[in-house]
Every structure is written in structure tokens, then in C-alpha cells.
Design an enzyme around this catalytic site. Structure first.
Site, PDB file in Angstrom:
ATOM      1  N   TYR A  48       0.841  -1.480   0.416  1.00 46.65           N
ATOM      2  CA  TYR A  48      -0.085   0.028   0.029  1.00 46.65           C
ATOM      3  C   TYR A  48       1.417   1.065   0.068  1.00 46.65           C
ATOM      4  O   TYR A  48       1.771   0.865   0.631  1.00 46.65           O
ATOM      5  CB  TYR A  48      -1.267  -0.129   1.340  1.00 46.65           C
ATOM      6  CG  TYR A  48      -2.015   1.083   1.252  1.00 46.65           C
ATOM      7  CD1 TYR A  48      -3.225   1.158   0.414  1.00 46.65           C
ATOM      8  CD2 TYR A  48      -1.810   1.905   1.957  1.00 46.65           C
ATOM      9  CE1 TYR A  48      -4.197   2.414  -0.033  1.00 46.65           C
ATOM     10  CE2 TYR A  48      -2.352   3.307   2.818  1.00 46.65           C
ATOM     11  CZ  TYR A  48      -3.719   3.304   0.909  1.00 46.65           C
ATOM     12  OH  TYR A  48      -4.594   3.980   1.711  1.00 46.65           O
ATOM     13  N   ASP A  64       9.368   2.828   0.195  1.00 49.39           N
ATOM     14  CA  ASP A  64       7.983   3.890   0.612  1.00 49.39           C
ATOM     15  C   ASP A  64       8.441   3.278   2.321  1.00 49.39           C
ATOM     16  O   ASP A  64       7.679   2.229   2.324  1.00 49.39           O
ATOM     17  CB  ASP A  64       6.692   3.289  -0.020  1.00 49.39           C
ATOM     18  CG  ASP A  64       5.593   3.255   1.066  1.00 49.39           C
ATOM     19  OD1 ASP A  64       5.887   4.346   2.021  1.00 49.39           O
ATOM     20  OD2 ASP A  64       4.691   3.341   0.995  1.00 49.39           O
ATOM     21  N   LYS A  97       3.572   9.173   9.281  1.00 51.61           N
ATOM     22  CA  LYS A  97       3.182   8.435  10.298  1.00 51.61           C
ATOM     23  C   LYS A  97       3.510   8.820  11.267  1.00 51.61           C
ATOM     24  O   LYS A  97       4.197   9.645  11.979  1.00 51.61           O
ATOM     25  CB  LYS A  97       3.586   6.493  10.472  1.00 51.61           C
ATOM     26  CG  LYS A  97       2.545   6.254   9.581  1.00 51.61           C
ATOM     27  CD  LYS A  97       1.825   5.066   9.048  1.00 51.61           C
ATOM     28  CE  LYS A  97       0.678   4.572   8.233  1.00 51.61           C
ATOM     29  NZ  LYS A  97       0.541   4.322   7.038  1.00 51.61           N
TER      30      LYS A  97
HETATM   31  C1  LIG Z   1      -0.492   4.344   5.873  1.00 45.93           C
HETATM   32  C2  LIG Z   1       0.855   4.142   4.873  1.00 45.93           C
HETATM   33  C3  LIG Z   1       1.156   5.253   3.648  1.00 45.93           C
HETATM   34  C4  LIG Z   1      -0.476   6.288   3.631  1.00 45.93           C
HETATM   35  O1  LIG Z   1       0.168   7.467   4.411  1.00 45.93           O
HETATM   36  P1  LIG Z   1      -1.499   7.843   4.612  1.00 45.93           P
HETATM   37  O2  LIG Z   1      -1.161   8.664   5.480  1.00 45.93           O
HETATM   38  O3  LIG Z   1      -2.315   7.327   5.272  1.00 45.93           O
HETATM   39  O4  LIG Z   1      -1.172   8.543   3.009  1.00 45.93           O
HETATM   40  C5  LIG Z   1       1.479   5.045   2.311  1.00 45.93           C
HETATM   41  N1  LIG Z   1       2.745   3.689   2.552  1.00 45.93           N
HETATM   42  C6  LIG Z   1       2.732   2.791   3.689  1.00 45.93           C
HETATM   43  C7  LIG Z   1       3.310   2.251   3.853  1.00 45.93           C
HETATM   44  C8  LIG Z   1       2.096   3.062   4.712  1.00 45.93           C
HETATM   45  O5  LIG Z   1       1.873   2.325   5.277  1.00 45.93           O
END
Ligand SMILES: *Cc1c(COP(=O)(O)O)cnc(C)c1O
Length: 428
Positions: A144, A239, A267
Site C-alpha cells: 500500500y 516507501d 506516520k
Molecule cells: C500508511 C501508509 C501510506 C499512506 O499514508 P497516509 O498518511 O495514510 O496517506 C503509504 N505507504 C505506507 C507503507 C503506509 O503504511
């Protein structure tokens, strides 16, 4: 437990907010029932509107690595708020957090702050496309990267075919530029590159996948991706929205000793306020506006409150490196405890863990990619989730989520959690 007030608040919310929530997974759709409305939180605990207390294993999906309402973060935000909350002009604190982040994370010279992980990943891919002059990207099934169009693509009829949008509203045109690969399958990635010679700008990956449960990269997999990128003039994007400032000070790059070209954050970097960021070496970052041609902007980017929270959080982590070992030890303790209980009760399971990311899958096959992650018994998970909730332990309401361990958890909390698992599995 009684959730009377939460149920009433949810009914009220549903009338004015789609599904009653501002982000889908909060709605308990995967597990059934109605979501709990949180009133407040402190340390390792959440308190709901009915006065119930929960040991929290979601921690706002990652940011609260040091616990809720962590004093230095709260103080920094309160002090900042008194001086104005947004100016739309540069402030010194943006440079301070940038300097600190660049000093903590390997292989980055410059960093740009945005408002979410979604924005970070979306902008990183635009930058990679601008920098390489190529349009396609490779992403992995089960990873994701936020909800921007290019990433909402799922496996179609096979990994070598073009992706199929997995949400209405994502156009075929966008979907065809996203190539879908299998996590931990380097031959699959190599075949995609071969079939799309000189058309792929980048590979984006969660270096430890955390959005299909926790799925570690196989030995050598990340290095093999690095090599394929080097051989084909493609950028490697890590990511690290989940892994950044969690697996180590320098995230997965440091933990695995692999260099990424662009790194995305979210995060933890915002300490619980809306912050994302992406970073790279000078050569790449200087492609961004206003220096370079790739456009990216934000009215509230680098917002003083968000920067104050993020700076306080990173400062704590930077000054207190023992926290990463402590987190790992606590997570390993939880891992051992839960595994022991599941084994003695003959519950089919696999537990994956890297550092302070852990997930329990109700299937005994190895979980290495989206396909194997999808095999877990969802009925067992649902019963497990509700059982744990009833015991006062709040885990993510989906089998496809990692548990986020916080340093605020004590060994008593962990023992209580293991005990809860024991009483819940007796009725599974
Ligand atoms: C949570 C998450 C996102 C998205 O971040 P948001 O602040 O919710 O837009 C993207 N990549 C990873 C790996 C994530 O865990």
C-alpha cells in the site's frame, strides 16, 4: 464490554460522513460490528466514549511509537500553537527537522515535507518519472502506498499483464502505467522489466511490507531489486511510511544495508500530526520545483504545528537510540508468548515479525506475498479480533494489518495481552 455511546455516536456520524468514518478501515467492515469512538489516550492505552480502557496495538497506525500524548510532543505543539498555526511562508523549524531527518537517514541529502504518506508516495513517483523521463512504474501486489490513482491497482489475470484498477474512478490510462509484481519474486520483477524495456521509471516497494500483515523481504530480495534498478536506469523507491524511524533510526535502508534512490516517510515523522515527506540525494531532489521542473506544492506543507510535533518526536528517537532495541525486545517477547499459546491450543498460525512490526496469520503456510497473506482464515481472525477487544486489547480491525508496538507498553501489558490471547483462543 458495553459500547452504548460508541454505537449512538456511530449512528449519528453515518448520517453526515460516508460510512461514519474518514478512512475506511476504521469502520470495522472487515470484522463486523460498529467502531469504537475514542475519547482520549495516554501512553499505551485508549479510552473510549463508554469509559472502557484498551491496550492499544494500532497506535494511530504507527505514529505513536513512544505512546499516546507523549509529553515532549504535546508540549512542543501547545507552545507552537500559541504563536500562530500557519503562515504560508518559510519558518526555521522546517530546516531544523529537515537537518535532523537528513542526519538520521542514510543516503539522503534533501527532504521535502508534505501532509500525508499518500502525498509523499504520489510525489516520489512523479519525481522519478520526471527524473528518468520514463512513465511506467512497478509496484507489488499487497503493498500500500496511499490512495493516489497509480497505486490502486491489483493483480489482474497474471503479473505480466497490465494492472486492472481496483477502484472505480481510476482510469484505464493510469492503470496501464502501473505494472504489478509479486512480492519476494525477483524473477517476476525481471520479467516485467524485460517486457517493458526502457519504459519503467521506478520500482516502489515497502521494504518490509506492512499492509498485508507483516511480510519481510526474503534474504537478497532488496539487493536484487537494487541491482535491477542500476542495470536498467530505474530508481528504487523505498516507501518507508511505516518502517521509517521504526525499524531503526535510518529505517529499512539502515537495517538491511540497502540504498534507495528516493525514500518516502509518514506516520512516525509527524509524531501524530499530518505529515509526510520524501527525500533523496541532491541530484534527484534538485529536479523539484522551484529549482527544477517537477511541480509539487502544498498550502499547509511544513505547517508549524506538524513540524513541532515531528521535530519533538525525531529528537526523542535520535537522542534515545536504545528505544529501537527495546521495541524489538518487547515485540519478540509478545511473539514468543502468543506463539506458545497458539501452539499449546493447536491453533493453525504463522507469526511474522521484523523489529517492532508483527502480525498473526491464521494459516500455517509461510506468508511471503499477497497470495499467501490472503489464505489466512478470516472467520478465525474476526472471532479473535472481537475476543481480544472484549478482553480490553485493541488490535487492527483487519487481518491485513501489522500490529504497531509502542515503547509505552510495559511487560505487564504484554503479559496481559498474552493472557487475553489464551482466554480468547480457548473459544475459537
Ligand atoms: C500508511 C501508509 C501510506 C499512506 O499514508 P497516509 O498518511 O495514510 O496517506 C503509504 N505507504 C505506507 C507503507 C503506509 O503504511
Amino acid at each position: 464490554m458495553i459500547y452504548k455511546r460508541s454505537s449512538a455516536l456511530f449512528a449519528q456520524a453515518e448520517k453526515v460522513i460516508p460510512g461514519g468514518v474518514n478512512s475506511p478501515v476504521r469502520a470495522f467492515k472487515g470484522v463486523g460490528g460498529t467502531p469504537i469512538f475514542i475519547k482520549e489516550a495516554k501512553g499505551a492505552y485508549l479510552y473510549d466514549e463508554d469509559g472502557n480502557r484498551f491496550v492499544d496495538y494500532i497506535n494511530s497506525w504507527g505514529p505513536m511509537i513512544l505512546g499516546h500524548a507523549y509529553q515532549p510532543v504535546v508540549d512542543a505543539v501547545v507552545e507552537k500553537a500559541k504563536k500562530g498555526t500557519s503562515f504560508g511562508a518559510p519558518t526555521e523549524i522546517e530546516t531544523q527537522i529537515a537537518e535532523l531527518a537528513v542526519s538520521m537517514v542514510p543516503h539522503i541529502d534533501k527532504i521535502r515535507f508534505v501532509n500525508s504518506g499518500t502525498e509523499a508516495c504520489m510525489s516520489a513517483v512523479r519525481l522519478a518519472r520526471g527524473f528518468t523521463g520514463k512513465e511506467k512504474i512497478i509496484k507489488f501486489a499487497g503493498c500500500y502506498h496511499g490512495h493516489s490513482d497509480s497505486f490502486l491497482i491489483q493483480a489482474g489475470s497474471g503479473a505480466s499483464t497490465f494492472g486492472v484498477p481496483n477502484s472505480p474512478g481510476v482510469t484505464q490510462g493510469t492503470a496501464k502505467d502501473t505494472l504489478l509484481a509479486k512480492y519476494n519474486d525477483i524473477d517476476n520483477v525481471a520479467a516485467l522489466i524485460e517486457a517493458n524495456k526502457n519504459e519503467i521509471s521506478c520500482i516502489i516497494i515497502e521494504p518490509v511490507a506492512g499492509n498485508m500483515g507483516c511480510v519481510p523481504p526474503k534474504e537478497g530480495f532488496l539487493q536484487a531489486l537494487r541491482d535491477l534498478c542500476d542495470a536498467n536506469d530505474m530508481l528504487l523507491i523505498f516507501d518507508e511510511v511505516m518502517t521509517g524511524f521504526r525499524l531503526a533510526k535510518g529505517g529499512a535502508q539502515e537495517r538491511f544495508g540497502i540504498r534507495a534512490d528516493i525514500v518516502c516517510f509518514g506516520k512516525v515523522i509527524g509524531g501524530g500530526l499530518p505529515v509526510g515527506a520524501f527525500a533523496a540525494r541532491n541530484e534527484i531532489m534538485d529536479y523539484l520545483a522551484p529549482v527544477g521542473p517537477v511541480y509539487q506544492a502544498g498550502t499547509l506543507s511544513g505547517n508549524p504545528l506538524a513540524m513541532a510535533a515531528g521535530l519533538a518526536m525525531l529528537t526523542e528517537l535520535n537522542n534515545n537510540e536504545a528505544v529501537f532495541n527495546r521495541l524489538e525486545e518487547k515485540t519478540a517477547y509478545l511473539h514468543d508468548g502468543i506463539a506458545h499459546v497458539l501452539q499449546t491450543n493447536n491453533i493453525t498460525h504463522t507469526i511474522n515479525r521484523v523489529g517492532s512490526m508483527i502480525s498473526v496469520h491464521f494459516d500455517n503456510a509461510e506468508v511471503i506475498d499477497f497470495e499467501t497473506a490472503s489464505k489466512g482464515n478470516n472467520d478465525t481472525f474476526k472471532a479473535f479480533f472481537h475476543g481480544m477487544l472484549n478482553e480490553g486489547v485493541y488490535i487492527a480491525p483487519s487481518a491485513f494489518e501489522t500490529w504497531f508496538i509502542t515503547d509505552a507498553l510495559t511487560y505487564e501489558d504484554l503479559d496481559l495481552t498474552i493472557k487475553s490471547v489464551e482466554s480468547v483462543v480457548k473459544s475459537l
